[in-house]
Design a protein around this motif. Structure first.
Motif, PDB file in Angstrom:
ATOM      1  N   TRP A  62       8.331 -14.159  10.252  1.00 38.08           N
ATOM      2  CA  TRP A  62       7.753 -14.799  11.427  1.00 38.08           C
ATOM      3  C   TRP A  62       6.526 -15.624  11.027  1.00 38.08           C
ATOM      4  CZ3 TRP A  62       7.632 -11.023  16.209  1.00 38.08           C
ATOM      5  CH2 TRP A  62       8.936 -10.579  16.457  1.00 38.08           C
ATOM      6  N   PRO A  63       6.316 -16.776  11.655  1.00 38.68           N
ATOM      7  CA  PRO A  63       5.127 -17.592  11.362  1.00 38.68           C
ATOM      8  C   PRO A  63       3.854 -16.789  11.620  1.00 38.68           C
ATOM      9  CG  PRO A  63       6.706 -18.815  12.697  1.00 38.68           C
ATOM     10  CD  PRO A  63       7.195 -17.397  12.658  1.00 38.68           C
ATOM     11  N   TRP A  64       2.882 -16.954  10.773  1.00 42.55           N
ATOM     12  CA  TRP A  64       1.562 -16.322  10.824  1.00 42.55           C
ATOM     13  C   TRP A  64       1.636 -14.815  10.638  1.00 42.55           C
ATOM     14  CZ3 TRP A  64      -1.121 -12.912  14.168  1.00 42.55           C
ATOM     15  CH2 TRP A  64      -2.478 -12.795  13.889  1.00 42.55           C
ATOM     16  N   ILE A  65       2.479 -14.128  11.402  1.00 37.68           N
ATOM     17  CA  ILE A  65       2.571 -12.669  11.304  1.00 37.68           C
ATOM     18  C   ILE A  65       3.072 -12.248   9.929  1.00 37.68           C
ATOM     19  CG2 ILE A  65       3.816 -10.634  12.165  1.00 37.68           C
ATOM     20  CD1 ILE A  65       3.720 -11.847  14.925  1.00 37.68           C
ATOM     21  N   GLY A  66       4.090 -12.946   9.427  1.00 42.00           N
ATOM     22  CA  GLY A  66       4.707 -12.572   8.163  1.00 42.00           C
ATOM     23  C   GLY A  66       3.740 -12.534   7.002  1.00 42.00           C
ATOM     24  N   ARG A  67       2.759 -13.427   6.979  1.00 37.51           N
ATOM     25  CA  ARG A  67       1.805 -13.490   5.860  1.00 37.51           C
ATOM     26  C   ARG A  67       0.871 -12.282   5.843  1.00 37.51           C
ATOM     27  NH1 ARG A  67       1.353 -18.847   7.809  1.00 37.51           N
ATOM     28  NH2 ARG A  67      -0.715 -18.379   8.648  1.00 37.51           N
ATOM     29  N   GLN A  68       0.773 -11.580   6.950  1.00 34.76           N
ATOM     30  CA  GLN A  68      -0.150 -10.442   7.037  1.00 34.76           C
ATOM     31  C   GLN A  68       0.554  -9.095   6.890  1.00 34.76           C
ATOM     32  OE1 GLN A  68      -3.156 -10.774  10.201  1.00 34.76           O
ATOM     33  NE2 GLN A  68      -2.218 -12.720  10.783  1.00 34.76           N
ATOM     34  N   ILE A  69       1.820  -9.131   6.543  1.00 37.69           N
ATOM     35  CA  ILE A  69       2.598  -7.899   6.438  1.00 37.69           C
ATOM     36  C   ILE A  69       2.840  -7.545   4.975  1.00 37.69           C
ATOM     37  CG2 ILE A  69       4.863  -6.874   6.875  1.00 37.69           C
ATOM     38  CD1 ILE A  69       4.943  -8.314   9.522  1.00 37.69           C
ATOM     39  N   ASP A  70       2.455  -6.328   4.605  1.00 39.16           N
ATOM     40  CA  ASP A  70       2.711  -5.825   3.260  1.00 39.16           C
ATOM     41  C   ASP A  70       4.169  -5.354   3.168  1.00 39.16           C
ATOM     42  OD1 ASP A  70       2.715  -2.953   1.592  1.00 39.16           O
ATOM     43  OD2 ASP A  70       1.670  -4.609   0.593  1.00 39.16           O
ATOM     44  N   PRO A  71       4.932  -5.835   2.182  1.00 43.99           N
ATOM     45  CA  PRO A  71       6.366  -5.498   2.104  1.00 43.99           C
ATOM     46  C   PRO A  71       6.649  -4.003   2.047  1.00 43.99           C
ATOM     47  CG  PRO A  71       5.856  -7.324   0.644  1.00 43.99           C
ATOM     48  CD  PRO A  71       4.551  -6.805   1.137  1.00 43.99           C
ATOM     49  N   ARG A  72       5.854  -3.267   1.293  1.00 44.22           N
ATOM     50  CA  ARG A  72       6.097  -1.821   1.177  1.00 44.22           C
ATOM     51  C   ARG A  72       5.791  -1.109   2.493  1.00 44.22           C
ATOM     52  NH1 ARG A  72       6.940   2.110  -2.566  1.00 44.22           N
ATOM     53  NH2 ARG A  72       6.036   4.147  -2.104  1.00 44.22           N
ATOM     54  N   MET A  73       4.701  -1.467   3.143  1.00 41.28           N
ATOM     55  CA  MET A  73       4.376  -0.873   4.439  1.00 41.28           C
ATOM     56  C   MET A  73       5.456  -1.205   5.470  1.00 41.28           C
ATOM     57  SD  MET A  73       1.487   0.871   4.396  1.00 41.28           S
ATOM     58  CE  MET A  73       0.681   0.765   5.999  1.00 41.28           C
ATOM     59  N   HIS A  74       5.958  -2.440   5.398  1.00 42.85           N
ATOM     60  CA  HIS A  74       7.012  -2.855   6.328  1.00 42.85           C
ATOM     61  C   HIS A  74       8.295  -2.071   6.090  1.00 42.85           C
ATOM     62  CE1 HIS A  74      10.450  -5.571   7.424  1.00 42.85           C
ATOM     63  NE2 HIS A  74       9.811  -5.494   8.579  1.00 42.85           N
ATOM     64  N   PRO A 132      15.881  -0.168   3.012  1.00 41.10           N
ATOM     65  CA  PRO A 132      14.714  -0.871   2.478  1.00 41.10           C
ATOM     66  C   PRO A 132      13.778   0.029   1.693  1.00 41.10           C
ATOM     67  CG  PRO A 132      14.468  -0.541   4.822  1.00 41.10           C
ATOM     68  CD  PRO A 132      15.860  -0.145   4.485  1.00 41.10           C
ATOM     69  N   MET A 133      13.655   1.307   2.104  1.00 45.34           N
ATOM     70  CA  MET A 133      12.787   2.218   1.363  1.00 45.34           C
ATOM     71  C   MET A 133      13.372   2.547  -0.003  1.00 45.34           C
ATOM     72  SD  MET A 133      11.037   4.816   4.121  1.00 45.34           S
ATOM     73  CE  MET A 133      12.414   5.042   5.258  1.00 45.34           C
ATOM     74  N   ALA A 134      14.688   2.729  -0.055  1.00 45.70           N
ATOM     75  CA  ALA A 134      15.336   2.987  -1.340  1.00 45.70           C
ATOM     76  C   ALA A 134      15.192   1.776  -2.263  1.00 45.70           C
ATOM     77  CB  ALA A 134      16.812   3.323  -1.123  1.00 45.70           C
ATOM     78  N   ARG A 135      15.304   0.572  -1.691  1.00 41.85           N
ATOM     79  CA  ARG A 135      15.196  -0.645  -2.497  1.00 41.85           C
ATOM     80  C   ARG A 135      13.784  -0.814  -3.055  1.00 41.85           C
ATOM     81  NH1 ARG A 135      13.987  -6.030  -1.257  1.00 41.85           N
ATOM     82  NH2 ARG A 135      13.808  -5.507   0.958  1.00 41.85           N
ATOM     83  N   HIS A 136      12.770  -0.626  -2.220  1.00 41.43           N
ATOM     84  CA  HIS A 136      11.390  -0.786  -2.683  1.00 41.43           C
ATOM     85  C   HIS A 136      10.976   0.334  -3.637  1.00 41.43           C
ATOM     86  CE1 HIS A 136       9.711  -4.258  -0.511  1.00 41.43           C
ATOM     87  NE2 HIS A 136      10.623  -3.986   0.396  1.00 41.43           N
ATOM     88  N   ALA A 137      11.519   1.520  -3.421  1.00 46.49           N
ATOM     89  CA  ALA A 137      11.191   2.634  -4.308  1.00 46.49           C
ATOM     90  C   ALA A 137      12.071   2.637  -5.555  1.00 46.49           C
ATOM     91  CB  ALA A 137      11.359   3.961  -3.560  1.00 46.49           C
ATOM     92  N   LYS A 138      12.989   1.671  -5.644  1.00 50.01           N
ATOM     93  CA  LYS A 138      13.899   1.534  -6.767  1.00 50.01           C
ATOM     94  C   LYS A 138      14.746   2.793  -6.954  1.00 50.01           C
ATOM     95  CE  LYS A 138      11.034  -1.857  -9.173  1.00 50.01           C
ATOM     96  NZ  LYS A 138      10.322  -2.229 -10.405  1.00 50.01           N
ATOM     97  N   LYS A 139      15.221   3.317  -5.811  1.00 52.99           N
ATOM     98  CA  LYS A 139      16.124   4.463  -5.833  1.00 52.99           C
ATOM     99  C   LYS A 139      17.531   3.984  -5.509  1.00 52.99           C
ATOM    100  CE  LYS A 139      12.582   7.787  -4.398  1.00 52.99           C
ATOM    101  NZ  LYS A 139      12.195   8.817  -3.417  1.00 52.99           N
ATOM    102  N   HIS A 140      18.518   4.757  -5.933  1.00 52.16           N
ATOM    103  CA  HIS A 140      19.907   4.378  -5.695  1.00 52.16           C
ATOM    104  C   HIS A 140      20.237   4.551  -4.218  1.00 52.16           C
ATOM    105  CE1 HIS A 140      24.357   4.642  -5.879  1.00 52.16           C
ATOM    106  NE2 HIS A 140      24.190   3.751  -6.829  1.00 52.16           N
ATOM    107  N   PHE A 141      20.603   3.438  -3.583  1.00 51.81           N
ATOM    108  CA  PHE A 141      20.831   3.451  -2.134  1.00 51.81           C
ATOM    109  C   PHE A 141      21.957   4.392  -1.756  1.00 51.81           C
ATOM    110  CE2 PHE A 141      23.080   1.267   1.496  1.00 51.81           C
ATOM    111  CZ  PHE A 141      22.208   1.724   2.471  1.00 51.81           C
ATOM    112  N   GLY A 142      23.079   4.304  -2.445  1.00 51.43           N
ATOM    113  CA  GLY A 142      24.219   5.163  -2.134  1.00 51.43           C
ATOM    114  C   GLY A 142      23.872   6.629  -2.275  1.00 51.43           C
ATOM    115  N   GLY A 143      23.120   6.953  -3.318  1.00 49.88           N
ATOM    116  CA  GLY A 143      22.714   8.340  -3.524  1.00 49.88           C
ATOM    117  C   GLY A 143      21.821   8.845  -2.419  1.00 49.88           C
ATOM    118  N   GLU A 144      20.896   7.984  -1.981  1.00 50.56           N
ATOM    119  CA  GLU A 144      20.000   8.382  -0.889  1.00 50.56           C
ATOM    120  C   GLU A 144      20.788   8.647   0.394  1.00 50.56           C
ATOM    121  OE1 GLU A 144      16.760   9.048  -0.856  1.00 50.56           O
ATOM    122  OE2 GLU A 144      16.692   8.742  -3.018  1.00 50.56           O
ATOM    123  N   LEU A 145      21.804   7.819   0.654  1.00 47.92           N
ATOM    124  CA  LEU A 145      22.606   8.016   1.862  1.00 47.92           C
ATOM    125  C   LEU A 145      23.424   9.303   1.781  1.00 47.92           C
ATOM    126  CD1 LEU A 145      23.947   4.436   2.672  1.00 47.92           C
ATOM    127  CD2 LEU A 145      22.097   5.673   3.786  1.00 47.92           C
TER     128      LEU A 145
END
Length: 304
Positions: free
Chosen positions: A85-97, A146-159
């Protein structure tokens, strides 16, 4: 209906957990194993029971299922679009999101189940069971990925290891096969479910730090706006699109407006993210539910 009175027990349990953790000997060392107990055992048992106990009439509820899935996918896409999103996106930390986006589309199944029969009669409980059955797997996939991706964990395994997904899928299979919980086991299962509600909300309160909300105010406002304004408006349009009958429309609107899931905090904490921040959002969402439920069931239902 007095929504403030209905939501007070959940909000008060979160507050009790917060006070116990901060001002008594029941500190974080006590609550961390409690979180694991709720997440891996108590809550899955409750979810399995909620799905199995109400027969699903798939044929008659197909429109509601389609509407629920459409609402779920729309909520997930809207929550994950925030960084763009314009303006909002620049203030969002990817990991927190990644940890917080789930707050924008998940729902408190306890409150939904408690409300269903009150706002839509006996059929309301059956319809909310349909929505829980089709949306919980979708929402858990949307929350874990998204949490598995940012934490570099295997998505299928987490599910595959996610107890909420396992409980939901097994509940659906058991329901469709016509299986039931034996009558002699029902009291035990019911008490386990009741324990999960109380301990889960108190654990969320115990992990809460209001100061942590200041670290990402823009993200918090955006996610809660999606949850309590965006989803009810989307639900109204989707109910019209799928031509739901009045009872189904009421249940879908209620479903869209209930506070977010208390397990958002537990999931974020278990996967190594900022649990206290997510717990703060859960608490604010519970409070905002006092406004969004009358908005959905009063203002938007009148438009419908």
């Amino acid at each position: 209906m007095n929504f403030a009175q209905l939501l007070f027990p959940d909000f008060s349990l979160i507050l009790i957990g917060y006070l116990l953790c901060r001002f008594t000997a029941l500190n974080r060392k006590v609550w961390e194993p409690t979180e694991s107990l709720v997440y891996y055992f108590l809550f899955p048992v409750l979810l399995f029971q909620a799905i199995v106990k109400t027969p699903l009439e798939v044929g008659t509820a197909s429109s509601l299922m389609g509407a629920g899935l459409t609402l779920g996918v729309s909520g997930i896409l809207l929550s994950y679009s925030l960084p763009y999103w314009p303006w909002i996106g620049r203030q969002i930390d990817p990991r927190m999101h990644a940890a917080s986006a789930q707050v924008g589309f998940r729902f408190n199944s306890f409150i939904a189940l408690a409300l269903a029969s009150k706002v839509a009669g006996p059929q309301g409980l059956q319809f909310i069971a349909v929505l829980i059955g089709v949306c919980v797997p979708l929402f858990n996939v949307g929350a874990v990925w998204p949490m598995a991706r940012h934490a570099k964990k295997h998505f299928g395994g987490e599910l595959l290891r996610n107890p909420l997904i396992l409980a939901t899928l097994s509940g659906l299979v058991a329901n469709l096969m016509g299986m039931h919980i034996p009558f002699w086991l029902e009291p035990t299962v019911t008490r386990i479910g009741q324990a999960s509600l109380a301990l889960g909300l108190m654990a969320a309160g115990a992990g809460m730090q209001f100061a942590s909300l200041r670290s990402a105010k823009t993200l918090g406002i955006a996610v809660l706006t999606v949850k309590h304004v965006g989803l009810p408006i989307l639900a109204l349009g989707i109910a019209m699109l799928f031509r739901l009958d009045p009872t189904q429309s009421t249940v879908l609107l209620m479903f869209s407006a209930v506070p977010t899931a208390s397990s958002c905090y537990v999931l974020a904490a278990r996967m190594g993210y900022d649990g206290p921040y997510v717990a703060g959002l859960v608490t604010l969402s519970t409070l905002l539910g006092i406004a969004s439920l009358p908005f959905a069931l009063g203002v938007l239902a009148a438009i419908r």
